[in-house]
Write an enzyme that holds these catalytic residues in place. Sequence first.
Site, PDB file in Angstrom:
ATOM      1  N   ASP A  31     -42.214  57.891  -7.026  1.00  0.00           N
ATOM      2  CA  ASP A  31     -40.796  57.627  -7.292  1.00  0.00           C
ATOM      3  C   ASP A  31     -40.261  56.658  -6.236  1.00  0.00           C
ATOM      4  O   ASP A  31     -40.526  56.810  -5.042  1.00  0.00           O
ATOM      5  CB  ASP A  31     -40.000  58.941  -7.276  1.00  0.00           C
ATOM      6  CG  ASP A  31     -38.617  58.778  -7.872  1.00  0.00           C
ATOM      7  OD1 ASP A  31     -38.377  59.343  -8.957  1.00  0.00           O
ATOM      8  OD2 ASP A  31     -37.770  58.086  -7.260  1.00  0.00           O
ATOM      9  N   ILE A  32     -39.499  55.674  -6.678  1.00  0.00           N
ATOM     10  CA  ILE A  32     -39.001  54.626  -5.778  1.00  0.00           C
ATOM     11  C   ILE A  32     -37.966  55.178  -4.792  1.00  0.00           C
ATOM     12  O   ILE A  32     -37.759  54.602  -3.717  1.00  0.00           O
ATOM     13  CB  ILE A  32     -38.413  53.451  -6.597  1.00  0.00           C
ATOM     14  CG1 ILE A  32     -38.431  52.168  -5.795  1.00  0.00           C
ATOM     15  CG2 ILE A  32     -37.014  53.752  -7.110  1.00  0.00           C
ATOM     16  CD1 ILE A  32     -38.159  50.917  -6.624  1.00  0.00           C
ATOM     17  N   ASN A  88     -35.844  66.128 -16.764  1.00  0.00           N
ATOM     18  CA  ASN A  88     -34.429  66.037 -17.096  1.00  0.00           C
ATOM     19  C   ASN A  88     -34.283  65.573 -18.543  1.00  0.00           C
ATOM     20  O   ASN A  88     -35.083  64.761 -19.022  1.00  0.00           O
ATOM     21  CB  ASN A  88     -33.728  65.044 -16.163  1.00  0.00           C
ATOM     22  CG  ASN A  88     -33.618  65.582 -14.746  1.00  0.00           C
ATOM     23  OD1 ASN A  88     -33.368  66.766 -14.535  1.00  0.00           O
ATOM     24  ND2 ASN A  88     -33.832  64.723 -13.757  1.00  0.00           N
ATOM     25  N   GLU A  96     -31.530  59.695 -15.907  1.00  0.00           N
ATOM     26  CA  GLU A  96     -31.047  58.315 -15.762  1.00  0.00           C
ATOM     27  C   GLU A  96     -31.879  57.362 -16.589  1.00  0.00           C
ATOM     28  O   GLU A  96     -31.372  56.389 -17.127  1.00  0.00           O
ATOM     29  CB  GLU A  96     -31.172  57.875 -14.302  1.00  0.00           C
ATOM     30  CG  GLU A  96     -29.944  58.132 -13.476  1.00  0.00           C
ATOM     31  CD  GLU A  96     -30.135  57.659 -12.057  1.00  0.00           C
ATOM     32  OE1 GLU A  96     -30.753  56.584 -11.871  1.00  0.00           O
ATOM     33  OE2 GLU A  96     -29.693  58.380 -11.155  1.00  0.00           O
ATOM     34  N   HIS A 101     -40.225  61.635 -18.666  1.00  0.00           N
ATOM     35  CA  HIS A 101     -41.026  61.663 -17.435  1.00  0.00           C
ATOM     36  C   HIS A 101     -40.941  63.030 -16.780  1.00  0.00           C
ATOM     37  O   HIS A 101     -39.913  63.695 -16.839  1.00  0.00           O
ATOM     38  CB  HIS A 101     -40.587  60.577 -16.439  1.00  0.00           C
ATOM     39  CG  HIS A 101     -39.121  60.566 -16.149  1.00  0.00           C
ATOM     40  ND1 HIS A 101     -38.188  60.027 -17.025  1.00  0.00           N
ATOM     41  CD2 HIS A 101     -38.416  61.042 -15.094  1.00  0.00           C
ATOM     42  CE1 HIS A 101     -36.972  60.165 -16.501  1.00  0.00           C
ATOM     43  NE2 HIS A 101     -37.081  60.787 -15.332  1.00  0.00           N
ATOM     44  N   HIS A 103     -41.057  64.906 -13.131  1.00  0.00           N
ATOM     45  CA  HIS A 103     -40.990  64.750 -11.672  1.00  0.00           C
ATOM     46  C   HIS A 103     -41.868  65.832 -11.049  1.00  0.00           C
ATOM     47  O   HIS A 103     -41.735  67.009 -11.405  1.00  0.00           O
ATOM     48  CB  HIS A 103     -39.573  65.014 -11.151  1.00  0.00           C
ATOM     49  CG  HIS A 103     -38.524  64.055 -11.588  1.00  0.00           C
ATOM     50  ND1 HIS A 103     -38.040  63.060 -10.776  1.00  0.00           N
ATOM     51  CD2 HIS A 103     -37.827  63.960 -12.747  1.00  0.00           C
ATOM     52  CE1 HIS A 103     -37.085  62.392 -11.406  1.00  0.00           C
ATOM     53  NE2 HIS A 103     -36.938  62.912 -12.614  1.00  0.00           N
TER      54      HIS A 103
HETATM   55  P1  AMP Z   1     -34.260  60.796 -14.002  1.00  0.00           P
HETATM   56  O1  AMP Z   1     -32.975  60.891 -13.225  1.00  0.00           O
HETATM   57  O2  AMP Z   1     -34.872  62.130 -14.335  1.00  0.00           O
HETATM   58  O3  AMP Z   1     -34.137  59.898 -15.200  1.00  0.00           O
HETATM   59  O4  AMP Z   1     -35.307  60.144 -13.019  1.00  0.00           O
HETATM   60  C1  AMP Z   1     -35.514  58.775 -12.918  1.00  0.00           C
HETATM   61  C2  AMP Z   1     -36.296  58.554 -11.650  1.00  0.00           C
HETATM   62  O5  AMP Z   1     -36.886  57.263 -11.707  1.00  0.00           O
HETATM   63  C3  AMP Z   1     -35.437  58.611 -10.369  1.00  0.00           C
HETATM   64  O6  AMP Z   1     -35.945  59.627  -9.503  1.00  0.00           O
HETATM   65  C4  AMP Z   1     -35.616  57.221  -9.783  1.00  0.00           C
HETATM   66  O7  AMP Z   1     -35.677  57.215  -8.374  1.00  0.00           O
HETATM   67  C5  AMP Z   1     -36.915  56.751 -10.407  1.00  0.00           C
HETATM   68  N1  AMP Z   1     -37.087  55.304 -10.507  1.00  0.00           N
HETATM   69  C6  AMP Z   1     -36.181  54.394 -10.930  1.00  0.00           C
HETATM   70  N2  AMP Z   1     -36.703  53.149 -10.907  1.00  0.00           N
HETATM   71  C7  AMP Z   1     -37.982  53.279 -10.459  1.00  0.00           C
HETATM   72  C8  AMP Z   1     -39.030  52.363 -10.200  1.00  0.00           C
HETATM   73  N3  AMP Z   1     -38.893  51.044 -10.403  1.00  0.00           N
HETATM   74  N4  AMP Z   1     -40.205  52.839  -9.723  1.00  0.00           N
HETATM   75  C9  AMP Z   1     -40.350  54.166  -9.507  1.00  0.00           C
HETATM   76  N5  AMP Z   1     -39.398  55.083  -9.732  1.00  0.00           N
HETATM   77  C10 AMP Z   1     -38.222  54.659 -10.203  1.00  0.00           C
END
Ligand code: AMP
Length: 113
Positions: A31-32, A88, A96, A101, A103
């Site tokens: 995760d970024i 989520n 988001e 996905h 986590h």
């Molecule tokens: P969610 O809020 O469950 O949709 O999680 C989305 C996740 O994607 C968040 O934890 C972000 O930090 C992660 N994320 C967003 N952009 C990237 C990216 N380019 N590479 C890796 N993780 C990302």
Amino acid sequence: MNKKNIFENILKKKIPANILYQDKKVTAFTDISPKAPVHILVIPNFFIKNLNEINKKNLNILSHMMYVSIKLAKINNIHESGYRIIINCNKNSGQEIQYLHIHILGGKKLKKI
Ligand code: AMP
């Protein structure tokens, strides 16, 4: 950029990611914006918007995503100390990125939910 496209572009290698695991069905990467020392995302290699899109035909992707997540927890040595798996779904959960996905979070004591 449409937020689903972030993960599609990671799969297409159009945007960089720290890919930790990949097979025919799923891809896992760091995760970024990590919320724990270990924070890994596991996604299907084909688009599913969220849990609401799971049906009898694509159901087995979830068990494979879970299997890979458990494997990654072991590889990252958080399986004994403990870890959390979260999916989520939609606004109230805080989803988001509209691309299914998992986590995997671990490596520290997580706040109790
Ligand atoms: P969610 O809020 O469950 O949709 O999680 C989305 C996740 O994607 C968040 O934890 C972000 O930090 C992660 N994320 C967003 N952009 C990237 C990216 N380019 N590479 C890796 N993780 C990302």
